[in-house]
Design a protein around this motif. Structure first.
Motif, PDB file in Angstrom:
ATOM      1  N   LYS A 120       0.823  -1.210   0.000  1.00  0.00           N
ATOM      2  CA  LYS A 120       0.000   0.000   0.000  1.00  0.00           C
ATOM      3  C   LYS A 120       0.858   1.261   0.000  1.00  0.00           C
ATOM      4  CE  LYS A 120      -4.207  -1.687   2.180  1.00  0.00           C
ATOM      5  NZ  LYS A 120      -5.115  -1.549   3.324  1.00  0.00           N
ATOM      6  N   GLN A 121       1.916   1.234   0.787  1.00  0.00           N
ATOM      7  CA  GLN A 121       2.811   2.392   0.852  1.00  0.00           C
ATOM      8  C   GLN A 121       3.484   2.631  -0.493  1.00  0.00           C
ATOM      9  OE1 GLN A 121       1.855   3.960   3.240  1.00  0.00           O
ATOM     10  NE2 GLN A 121       3.167   3.786   5.019  1.00  0.00           N
ATOM     11  N   LYS A 123       2.357   1.716  -3.438  1.00  0.00           N
ATOM     12  CA  LYS A 123       1.344   2.217  -4.382  1.00  0.00           C
ATOM     13  C   LYS A 123       1.101   3.709  -4.178  1.00  0.00           C
ATOM     14  CE  LYS A 123      -1.455  -1.740  -5.639  1.00  0.00           C
ATOM     15  NZ  LYS A 123      -2.790  -2.320  -5.642  1.00  0.00           N
ATOM     16  N   LYS A 124       0.997   4.117  -2.934  1.00  0.00           N
ATOM     17  CA  LYS A 124       0.811   5.542  -2.644  1.00  0.00           C
ATOM     18  C   LYS A 124       1.976   6.357  -3.191  1.00  0.00           C
ATOM     19  CE  LYS A 124      -1.711   6.056   1.705  1.00  0.00           C
ATOM     20  NZ  LYS A 124      -1.526   6.377   3.126  1.00  0.00           N
TER      21      LYS A 124
END
Length: 148
Positions: A120-121, A123-124
């Motif tokens: 997730k990190q 992707k952000k």
């Protein structure tokens, strides 16, 4: 593609898009074939070459998949210690502060270093870098760095 009505605007749009994408990816054979089909006004000609186009598409997809898998294997094999990760993050924070352009290869290095921090990190961060939102990218890196 095989299920599309060859004599339709939808098919023409599909061929136009395929022509553009294959050209951008330097897939010469696929580009030439999709361009020829797109420019042809003969439904018979298009029908005759559709199987060849599908075969070429499948071949291109296999090649792309192979390249992606090879690339992932190389990057997944790398491991970084805390000091190395911190050093790399600091380098990118400086780049973001100065507004330096981040190339795809540089971004890939950074994403690889951060894979342990969570998908997730990463992707952000990709989203921030791709949209040139370096302020948010810097803040995210600082947060990740604090958690190391």
């Amino acid at each position: 593609i095989k299920e599309s009505n060859i004599d339709s605007k939808e098919f023409d749009s599909l061929m136009h898009a395929l022509k553009g994408v294959s050209g951008n990816l330097s897939m010469t054979k696929l580009y030439d074939l999709s361009k020829t089909i797109y420019e042809s006004e003969s439904v018979e000609f298009k029908s005759k070459h559709i199987d060849e186009l599908v075969d070429e598409l499948e071949s291109a997809l296999e090649e792309i998949t192979s390249l992606i898998n090879d690339d992932e294997d190389v990057y997944n094999a790398l491991e970084y210690d805390k000091d190395t990760v911190t050093k790399i993050i600091d380098e990118y924070i400086k780049k973001f502060d100065s507004g330096s352009f981040i190339s795809d290869s540089q971004a890939k290095e950074l994403y690889n270093v951060l894979t342990k921090e969570g998908e997730k990190q990463v992707k952000k961060l990709k989203g921030f870098i791709n949209s040139f939102n370096y302020k948010e990218a810097k803040e995210l890196l600082e947060t990740i760095k604090e958690k190391l």
